[in-house]
Design a protein around this motif. Sequence first.
Motif, PDB file in Angstrom:
ATOM      1  N   GLU A 164      39.766  56.218  63.157  1.00 15.90           N
ATOM      2  CA  GLU A 164      38.679  55.259  63.197  1.00 15.90           C
ATOM      3  C   GLU A 164      38.528  54.763  64.627  1.00 15.90           C
ATOM      4  OE1 GLU A 164      38.955  52.151  60.309  1.00 15.90           O
ATOM      5  OE2 GLU A 164      39.914  53.471  58.850  1.00 15.90           O
ATOM      6  N   PRO A 165      37.334  54.305  64.996  1.00 14.95           N
ATOM      7  CA  PRO A 165      37.152  53.762  66.357  1.00 14.95           C
ATOM      8  C   PRO A 165      37.962  52.477  66.522  1.00 14.95           C
ATOM      9  CG  PRO A 165      35.167  53.441  65.044  1.00 14.95           C
ATOM     10  CD  PRO A 165      36.102  54.268  64.227  1.00 14.95           C
ATOM     11  N   PRO A 223      41.085  44.902  63.450  1.00 14.53           N
ATOM     12  CA  PRO A 223      40.952  43.446  63.369  1.00 14.53           C
ATOM     13  C   PRO A 223      41.359  42.789  64.683  1.00 14.53           C
ATOM     14  CG  PRO A 223      42.854  44.188  62.111  1.00 14.53           C
ATOM     15  CD  PRO A 223      42.128  45.419  62.574  1.00 14.53           C
ATOM     16  N   ALA A 224      40.809  41.623  64.949  1.00 10.98           N
ATOM     17  CA  ALA A 224      41.103  40.891  66.182  1.00 10.98           C
ATOM     18  C   ALA A 224      42.533  40.359  66.164  1.00 10.98           C
ATOM     19  CB  ALA A 224      40.128  39.737  66.349  1.00 10.98           C
ATOM     20  N   LEU A 225      43.189  40.414  67.312  1.00 11.12           N
ATOM     21  CA  LEU A 225      44.526  39.842  67.469  1.00 11.12           C
ATOM     22  C   LEU A 225      44.365  38.336  67.630  1.00 11.12           C
ATOM     23  CD1 LEU A 225      47.583  40.344  67.905  1.00 11.12           C
ATOM     24  CD2 LEU A 225      47.084  40.406  70.345  1.00 11.12           C
ATOM     25  N   THR A 226      45.063  37.576  66.807  1.00 16.23           N
ATOM     26  CA  THR A 226      45.019  36.117  66.896  1.00 16.23           C
ATOM     27  C   THR A 226      46.418  35.584  67.156  1.00 16.23           C
ATOM     28  OG1 THR A 226      45.340  35.820  64.514  1.00 16.23           O
ATOM     29  CG2 THR A 226      43.063  36.026  65.295  1.00 16.23           C
ATOM     30  N   SER A 227      46.503  34.298  67.468  1.00 12.75           N
ATOM     31  CA  SER A 227      47.792  33.713  67.837  1.00 12.75           C
ATOM     32  C   SER A 227      48.731  33.516  66.660  1.00 12.75           C
ATOM     33  CB  SER A 227      47.563  32.364  68.530  1.00 12.75           C
ATOM     34  OG  SER A 227      46.918  31.472  67.638  1.00 12.75           O
ATOM     35  N   ASP A 228      48.254  33.698  65.438  1.00 12.67           N
ATOM     36  CA  ASP A 228      49.102  33.470  64.277  1.00 12.67           C
ATOM     37  C   ASP A 228      49.390  34.747  63.490  1.00 12.67           C
ATOM     38  OD1 ASP A 228      46.546  33.850  63.351  1.00 12.67           O
ATOM     39  OD2 ASP A 228      46.590  32.203  61.925  1.00 12.67           O
ATOM     40  N   MET A 229      49.387  35.896  64.153  1.00 14.64           N
ATOM     41  CA  MET A 229      49.605  37.176  63.477  1.00 14.64           C
ATOM     42  C   MET A 229      51.050  37.295  63.015  1.00 14.64           C
ATOM     43  SD  MET A 229      46.603  38.312  63.781  1.00 14.64           S
ATOM     44  CE  MET A 229      46.588  39.958  63.222  1.00 14.64           C
ATOM     45  N   SER A 230      51.228  37.905  61.857  1.00 11.09           N
ATOM     46  CA  SER A 230      52.558  38.236  61.380  1.00 11.09           C
ATOM     47  C   SER A 230      52.421  39.391  60.405  1.00 11.09           C
ATOM     48  CB  SER A 230      53.228  37.039  60.699  1.00 11.09           C
ATOM     49  OG  SER A 230      52.523  36.699  59.521  1.00 11.09           O
ATOM     50  N   GLY A 251      55.392  46.672  59.372  1.00 14.23           N
ATOM     51  CA  GLY A 251      54.818  48.008  59.379  1.00 14.23           C
ATOM     52  C   GLY A 251      53.965  48.238  60.609  1.00 14.23           C
ATOM     53  N   TYR A 252      53.303  49.375  60.614  1.00 20.85           N
ATOM     54  CA  TYR A 252      52.460  49.771  61.737  1.00 20.85           C
ATOM     55  C   TYR A 252      51.071  49.175  61.572  1.00 20.85           C
ATOM     56  CZ  TYR A 252      56.088  53.172  62.613  1.00 20.85           C
ATOM     57  OH  TYR A 252      57.288  53.767  62.867  1.00 20.85           O
ATOM     58  N   ARG A 253      50.595  48.520  62.623  1.00 15.02           N
ATOM     59  CA  ARG A 253      49.258  47.923  62.583  1.00 15.02           C
ATOM     60  C   ARG A 253      48.638  48.017  63.970  1.00 15.02           C
ATOM     61  NH1 ARG A 253      50.094  42.288  59.710  1.00 15.02           N
ATOM     62  NH2 ARG A 253      47.842  42.370  59.570  1.00 15.02           N
ATOM     63  N   VAL A 254      47.304  48.018  64.008  1.00 10.25           N
ATOM     64  CA  VAL A 254      46.554  48.061  65.262  1.00 10.25           C
ATOM     65  C   VAL A 254      45.640  46.849  65.292  1.00 10.25           C
ATOM     66  CG1 VAL A 254      44.820  49.320  66.592  1.00 10.25           C
ATOM     67  CG2 VAL A 254      46.608  50.572  65.372  1.00 10.25           C
TER      68      VAL A 254
END
Length: 94
Positions: A23-24, A29-36, A39-42
């Motif tokens: 996929e392009p 999804p946008a990276l935000t300051s509260d990510m958790s 596994g593998y994610r982009v």
Amino acid sequence: MWAYGEGTKVEITSRGAWELTFEPISSAPALTSDMSGSGYRVFLYDGPAGTITGTHDGESNFIVVEYAESYPYFGLIFNEIGEYSGQKMIRPGP
């Protein structure tokens, strides 16, 4: 760092079922300051250069890699095993 270039092939060797989707990057999804998560994610980062904080409380690898189109390479930000908490520099996005 890994050089970035045009891909020409993908080879998968597996004993089990596989599914691969391309996929392009704009669909990430946008990276935000509260990510958790696990596994593998982009994620897509569209902010200024700065610092990123990473924490890991597991026993396996914690790896974060960045790719910036204006700096055509992949950069290793975090590569830790076991518990970790720290900050590293990131380049401006996207």
